[in-house]
Design a protein around this motif. Structure first.
Motif, PDB file in Angstrom:
ATOM      1  N   GLN A  78      12.856 -20.263  -3.557  1.00  9.81           N
ATOM      2  CA  GLN A  78      13.879 -20.140  -2.195  1.00  9.81           C
ATOM      3  C   GLN A  78      14.573 -18.869  -2.198  1.00  9.81           C
ATOM      4  N   VAL A  79      14.085 -17.779  -2.849  1.00 10.70           N
ATOM      5  CA  VAL A  79      14.858 -16.322  -2.755  1.00 10.70           C
ATOM      6  C   VAL A  79      13.965 -15.683  -1.485  1.00 10.70           C
ATOM      7  N   ASN A  80      14.872 -15.242  -0.639  1.00 12.81           N
ATOM      8  CA  ASN A  80      14.135 -14.548   0.743  1.00 12.81           C
ATOM      9  C   ASN A  80      15.155 -13.739   1.316  1.00 12.81           C
ATOM     10  N   GLY A  81      14.464 -12.915   2.253  1.00 10.13           N
ATOM     11  CA  GLY A  81      15.180 -12.130   2.943  1.00 10.13           C
ATOM     12  C   GLY A  81      15.927 -11.016   2.129  1.00 10.13           C
ATOM     13  N   PRO A  82      17.116 -10.532   2.432  1.00 12.20           N
ATOM     14  CA  PRO A  82      17.843  -9.561   1.586  1.00 12.20           C
ATOM     15  C   PRO A  82      18.073  -9.798   0.128  1.00 12.20           C
ATOM     16  N   ASP A  83      17.936 -11.003  -0.425  1.00 10.13           N
ATOM     17  CA  ASP A  83      18.002 -11.423  -1.858  1.00 10.13           C
ATOM     18  C   ASP A  83      16.773 -11.183  -2.475  1.00 10.13           C
ATOM     19  N   GLU A  84      15.625 -10.870  -1.907  1.00  8.96           N
ATOM     20  CA  GLU A  84      14.349 -10.322  -2.672  1.00  8.96           C
ATOM     21  C   GLU A  84      14.712  -9.237  -3.365  1.00  8.96           C
ATOM     22  N   PHE A  85      13.930  -8.916  -4.430  1.00 10.73           N
ATOM     23  CA  PHE A  85      14.217  -7.592  -5.069  1.00 10.73           C
ATOM     24  C   PHE A  85      13.406  -6.748  -4.530  1.00 10.73           C
ATOM     25  N   LYS A  86      13.759  -5.336  -4.522  1.00 10.56           N
ATOM     26  CA  LYS A  86      13.174  -4.335  -4.229  1.00 10.56           C
ATOM     27  C   LYS A  86      12.181  -3.896  -5.053  1.00 10.56           C
ATOM     28  N   LEU A  87      10.973  -3.490  -4.630  1.00 16.11           N
ATOM     29  CA  LEU A  87       9.887  -3.167  -5.710  1.00 16.11           C
ATOM     30  C   LEU A  87       9.692  -1.578  -5.541  1.00 16.11           C
ATOM     31  N   VAL A  88       9.611  -1.133  -6.940  1.00 15.19           N
ATOM     32  CA  VAL A  88       9.355   0.415  -7.073  1.00 15.19           C
ATOM     33  C   VAL A  88       8.172   0.517  -7.886  1.00 15.19           C
ATOM     34  N   MET A  89       7.093   0.948  -7.386  1.00 14.17           N
ATOM     35  CA  MET A  89       5.750   1.069  -8.365  1.00 14.17           C
ATOM     36  C   MET A  89       5.940   2.256  -9.278  1.00 14.17           C
ATOM     37  N   ILE A  90       5.803   2.231 -10.471  1.00 13.80           N
ATOM     38  CA  ILE A  90       5.792   3.308 -11.233  1.00 13.80           C
ATOM     39  C   ILE A  90       4.357   3.577 -11.957  1.00 13.80           C
ATOM     40  N   THR A  91       3.575   4.657 -11.665  1.00 10.77           N
ATOM     41  CA  THR A  91       2.159   4.416 -11.935  1.00 10.77           C
ATOM     42  C   THR A  91       1.619   5.808 -12.078  1.00 10.77           C
ATOM     43  N   SER A  92       0.531   6.167 -12.828  1.00  5.48           N
ATOM     44  CA  SER A  92      -0.266   7.268 -12.846  1.00  5.48           C
ATOM     45  C   SER A  92      -1.310   7.148 -11.731  1.00  5.48           C
ATOM     46  N   LEU A  93      -1.364   6.003 -11.067  1.00  9.32           N
ATOM     47  CA  LEU A  93      -2.575   5.709 -10.259  1.00  9.32           C
ATOM     48  C   LEU A  93      -1.908   6.450  -8.669  1.00  9.32           C
ATOM     49  N   LYS A  94      -2.830   7.036  -8.163  1.00 10.27           N
ATOM     50  CA  LYS A  94      -2.270   7.645  -6.745  1.00 10.27           C
ATOM     51  C   LYS A  94      -3.420   7.573  -5.589  1.00 10.27           C
ATOM     52  N   ASP A  95      -4.451   6.687  -6.039  1.00 10.43           N
ATOM     53  CA  ASP A  95      -5.388   6.438  -4.972  1.00 10.43           C
ATOM     54  C   ASP A  95      -4.978   5.504  -3.709  1.00 10.43           C
ATOM     55  N   THR A  96      -5.682   5.680  -2.788  1.00  6.70           N
ATOM     56  CA  THR A  96      -5.291   4.832  -1.544  1.00  6.70           C
ATOM     57  C   THR A  96      -5.251   3.581  -1.755  1.00  6.70           C
ATOM     58  N   LYS A  97      -6.208   2.864  -2.421  1.00  7.23           N
ATOM     59  CA  LYS A  97      -6.309   1.242  -2.608  1.00  7.23           C
ATOM     60  C   LYS A  97      -5.235   0.934  -3.416  1.00  7.23           C
ATOM     61  N   ASN A  98      -4.677   1.544  -4.504  1.00  4.48           N
ATOM     62  CA  ASN A  98      -3.514   1.013  -5.136  1.00  4.48           C
ATOM     63  C   ASN A  98      -2.337   1.412  -4.465  1.00  4.48           C
ATOM     64  N   VAL A  99      -2.088   2.295  -3.682  1.00  2.00           N
ATOM     65  CA  VAL A  99      -0.952   2.592  -2.969  1.00  2.00           C
ATOM     66  C   VAL A  99      -0.766   1.629  -1.781  1.00  2.00           C
ATOM     67  N   SER A 100      -2.007   1.359  -1.174  1.00  2.00           N
ATOM     68  CA  SER A 100      -1.871   0.411  -0.084  1.00  2.00           C
ATOM     69  C   SER A 100      -1.564  -0.986  -0.454  1.00  2.00           C
ATOM     70  N   GLN A 101      -2.265  -1.421  -1.536  1.00  2.00           N
ATOM     71  CA  GLN A 101      -1.845  -2.687  -2.221  1.00  2.00           C
ATOM     72  C   GLN A 101      -0.520  -2.931  -2.390  1.00  2.00           C
TER      73      GLN A 101
END
Length: 131
Positions: A78-101
């Motif tokens: 029941q973690v929601n709203g402002p308490d949800e973690f911010k997600l930073v993707m760190i990857t060597s992949l830069k294709d549209t499919k992975n970025v969109s996902q």
């Protein structure tokens, strides 16, 4: 602030920890399964992560699957709203499919492509209100 770095490369752990430790307590794990355990433990200790740095290419469970499981865990706890973690993707992949996902299914705040550049990493984190 508290950050969780999930990457199967220890050099990435060291680099990001050194770069980010002036701004937050940093913890690092090598797999999605470890990340889920760490997230639950931090929640139970009432010391949750503000931001999760997630690699996509990892053995056993890739970053998209790990993110999905972490987001499901948030709902379960029941973690929601402002308490949800911010997600930073760190990857060597830069294709549209992975970025969109990453943005549309994982609700990423930003997407940083390896190899890292200190100025770019810090700029992305500031622009996206991580730091």
């Amino acid at each position: 602030m508290k950050f969780l770095i999930i990457d199967d490369d220890e050099a990435v752990h060291m680099y990001l920890t050194q770069l980010l430790s002036p701004y937050a307590r940093c913890e690092a794990v090598f797999s999605g399964a470890e990340a889920i355990d760490k997230y639950r433990q931090a929640f139970e200790e009432k010391d949750p992560y503000d931001t999760v740095f997630m690699d996509i290419l990892m053995p056993e469970m890739d970053g998209h699957e790990a993110t999905k499981k972490l987001r499901e865990l948030e709902k379960e706890l029941q973690v929601n709203g402002p308490d949800e973690f911010k997600l930073v993707m760190i990857t060597s992949l830069k294709d549209t499919k992975n970025v969109s996902q990453a943005f549309f299914k994982g609700y990423a705040s930003c997407y940083i492509v390896k190899p890292f550049n200190k100025v770019h990493v810090m700029s992305e984190l500031r622009e996206n209100h991580i730091l």
